[in-house]
Design a protein around this motif. Structure first.
Motif, short mmCIF file in Angstrom:
data_model
loop_
_atom_site.label_atom_id
_atom_site.label_comp_id
_atom_site.label_asym_id
_atom_site.label_seq_id
_atom_site.Cartn_x
_atom_site.Cartn_y
_atom_site.Cartn_z
N LEU A 1 -3.96 -55.05 55.77
CA LEU A 1 -3.82 -55.02 57.23
C LEU A 1 -5.06 -55.61 57.89
CD1 LEU A 1 -2.24 -51.48 57.73
CD2 LEU A 1 -1.22 -53.63 58.51
N TRP B 1 -5.20 -58.95 60.24
CA TRP B 1 -5.69 -58.82 61.61
C TRP B 1 -6.79 -59.84 61.91
CZ3 TRP B 1 -4.15 -56.64 65.98
CH2 TRP B 1 -5.05 -56.53 67.03
N TYR C 1 1.83 -57.81 62.29
CA TYR C 1 2.87 -56.98 62.88
C TYR C 1 4.03 -56.71 61.92
CZ TYR C 1 -0.02 -58.11 66.86
OH TYR C 1 -1.11 -58.26 67.68
N SER D 1 2.73 -54.38 59.32
CA SER D 1 2.60 -53.01 59.81
C SER D 1 3.90 -52.24 59.58
CB SER D 1 2.25 -53.00 61.30
OG SER D 1 0.99 -53.58 61.53
N THR E 1 4.20 -51.46 55.99
CA THR E 1 3.31 -50.35 55.65
C THR E 1 3.97 -49.00 55.92
OG1 THR E 1 1.35 -51.70 56.13
CG2 THR E 1 1.05 -49.31 56.10
N SER F 1 -0.05 -44.30 56.83
CA SER F 1 0.56 -45.56 57.24
C SER F 1 0.46 -45.76 58.75
CB SER F 1 2.03 -45.62 56.78
OG SER F 1 2.80 -44.62 57.41
N ILE G 1 -2.24 -48.63 60.85
CA ILE G 1 -1.81 -49.71 61.74
C ILE G 1 -2.42 -49.60 63.12
CG2 ILE G 1 0.33 -50.08 60.47
CD1 ILE G 1 1.84 -48.61 62.64
#
Length: 391
Positions: free
Chosen positions: A159, A163, A171, A174, A177, A193, A197
Motif C-alpha cells: 500500500l 501510494w 485504490y 485497498s 486488502t 486491513s 488503508i
C-alpha cells in the motif's frame, strides 16, 4: 513436519531457516565479533531456564520447542543487524534484493489465499463455519495469527509503495486488502486491513502528520461512510463467515473484554497463577519454558499474549533481551520518520501495529513466520535511497 525419536517434531520451515540464520551470523561475525558474542549470550540466557528445567523433567520434545522459541525471538534482530552489515558492504544489493524479497513474500501470501478460496489448505479457525469446515482461509500456512502479522507488514508495504509511486493502483489495492483481511477472518487481519488503508496515506504526510490537512478531511469522510455501511451490513457479514453465533455467545457469557481478547484473559490468569504459585527466584529470572508449563497443563501451554508468554517461558531477563532487541531494531526508523525517504513511514506504522497486536492476538514477538521479514523491513532503513518524489 518431520518426527524424530523422543516425539521431537521439526517443522520443515525451521530446517531451511536455521542455515539461513547461520549464514547471517557468519556475515555478522566477519564485521563485528562483539555483536555475535552478544547474540550468543542472549541465546544462552533465553534457553537457560528451560535447560535447567530439563534436568528434572526429561521431555526432549519440549526442550527442542524451547530452543526453537529462543531462535525465533532473536531472529528479527539477527536479520536486522545482518541488513545493517550488508548495507555497509553492498548497499545496492540490499536495496534491490530487500525490496524484491518483500514483494515475493507478498505474492506468496496472495497465492496462498487464492489456493484457500479454491478449497485447499487450512482454515484460520478449525471450529465453526458452514458444515463445520472452519472459518477463514490460510492456504498452506498453518498459523492464522502468524499469517495476520505477515499480512500487516507486507500489505502495508505494498500500500505504501503504491501510494508513493503508483497512486492509481492504491485504490483498487485497498479494496483487495479489505477482501484479503476478510478471507483470513481473524480479528487482527480484518481490523488491520481498514487501519492500513487509512493510516498509510496519513503517515506519508511526514512533517505534517500532526497537522490538520485536506488529506485528513478527504479520508475522514469515506471513513464515516465506511463505518456506517459496516454497521449496517455487519450482521449479514458475520453470519456469512460463521462468526455471528460465536460472538453473540461470548458477549452474553463473558462480556466485551473477553470478545476483544478472544478468551485469552482466562488463559493469562491460569498460566500466571500456575507459574507464580511455585516459581523460584531463578525461574522468575530465566523462566521455565514450555517444558515447565507442560507440568501444569496437558494441552494448552500458551496464553497467546506475547508479554505473558515471554515472562513465563524466558523470565524477566529473557523478556528484557527481547524488548531491548526490538527497541534497537525499530529506533532508527522512528528517528528518520520525518525525513524525505521512502521506507521510514511504513516501517514506523507496521511496527506500531505489530506491537499493539502482540497484546491482543499474540504470535508476533515469537513468530517464526514473521521474524525474518520483520527484521528485514527494519533493516531496510539502512539503504541509502534517493530522496522521495511523491506523486
Amino acid at each position: 513436519m518431520l518426527q524424530f525419536y523422543g516425539g521431537v517434531d521439526l517443522k520443515i520451515s525451521l530446517l531451511y531457516k536455521l542455515p539461513l540464520v547461520a549464514c547471517m551470523l557468519v556475515i555478522i561475525a566477519l564485521k563485528s565479533r562483539t555483536i555475535l558474542l552478544l547474540i550468543i549470550l542472549a541465546f544462552i540466557v533465553l534457553i537457560l531456564g528451560p535447560a535447567f528445567k530439563f534436568t528434572s523433567n526429561h521431555k526432549v520434545a519440549f526442550l527442542f520447542n524451547d530452543i526453537s522459541l529462543a531462535i525465533k525471538v532473536i531472529t528479527p534482530f539477527i536479520t536486522f543487524y545482518f541488513c545493517k552489515t550488508i548495507a555497509k558492504i553492498y548497499p545496492d544489493i540490499l536495496g534491490t534484493y530487500g525490496i524484491r524479497a518483500l514483494w515475493i513474500n507478498f505474492l506468496a501470501i496472495l497465492f496462498n489465499l487464492v489456493i484457500g478460496v479454491l478449497g485447499f489448505g487450512y482454515p484460520s479457525y478449525d471450529d465453526g463455519g458452514e458444515d463445520g469446515q472452519g472459518i477463514g482461509v490460510n492456504g498452506f500456512y498453518i498459523a492464522g495469527n502468524e499469517l495476520s502479522g505477515c499480512f500487516v507488514l507486507l500489505f502495508g508495504f505494498i500500500l505504501h509503495y503504491f501510494w508513493n509511486y503508483q497512486r492509481f493502483y492504491f485504490y483498487p489495492f485497498s479494496l483487495l486488502t479489505i477482501v484479503c483481511g476478510a478471507l483470513i477472518a481473524t480479528k487482527t487481519a480484518m481490523l488491520a486491513s481498514f487501519m492500513l488503508i487509512f493510516l498509510v496515506p496519513i503517515v506519508n504526510e511526514r512533517q505534517y502528520l500532526f497537522h490538520f490537512t485536506k488529506l485528513k478531511v478527504k479520508l475522514f469522510f469515506p471513513l464515516v461512510i465506511g463505518c456506517a455501511l459496516a454497521t449496517y451490513f455487519i450482521l449479514d457479514f458475520l453470519k456469512t463467515v460463521g462468526l455471528h453465533d460465536k460472538i453473540v455467545w461470548v458477549l452474553q457469557e463473558k462480556g466485551i473484554l473477553d470478545l476483544i481478547f478472544s478468551g485469552r484473559l482466562e488463559l493469562v490468569s491460569k498460566i500466571l497463577d500456575s507459574f507464580m504459585s511455585g516459581a523460584s527466584w531463578f525461574e522468575y529470572l530465566f523462566g521455565i519454558g514450555t517444558i515447565g508449563m507442560s507440568g501444569y497443563f496437558t494441552t494448552k501451554y500458551s496464553s497467546e499474549v506475547d508479554p505473558i508468554d515471554l515472562f513465563v517461558y524466558v523470565g524477566v531477563l529473557g523478556s528484557l533481551i527481547v524488548y531491548i532487541s526490538v527497541f534497537i531494531m525499530i529506533l532508527p526508523a522512528f528517528l528518520m520518520s520525518k525525513k524525505d525517504r521512502f521506507l521510514p513511514p511504513i516501517i514506523v506504522l507496521v511496527n506500531l501495529i505489530l506491537l499493539v497486536l502482540c497484546f491482543f492476538s499474540g504470535h508476533i514477538l515469537n513468530s517464526g513466520m514473521l521474524g525474518p521479514i520483520w527484521g528485514l523491513i527494519n533493516g531496510m532503513i539502512f539503504v541509502k535511497m534517493s530522496p522521495l518524489k511523491q506523486q
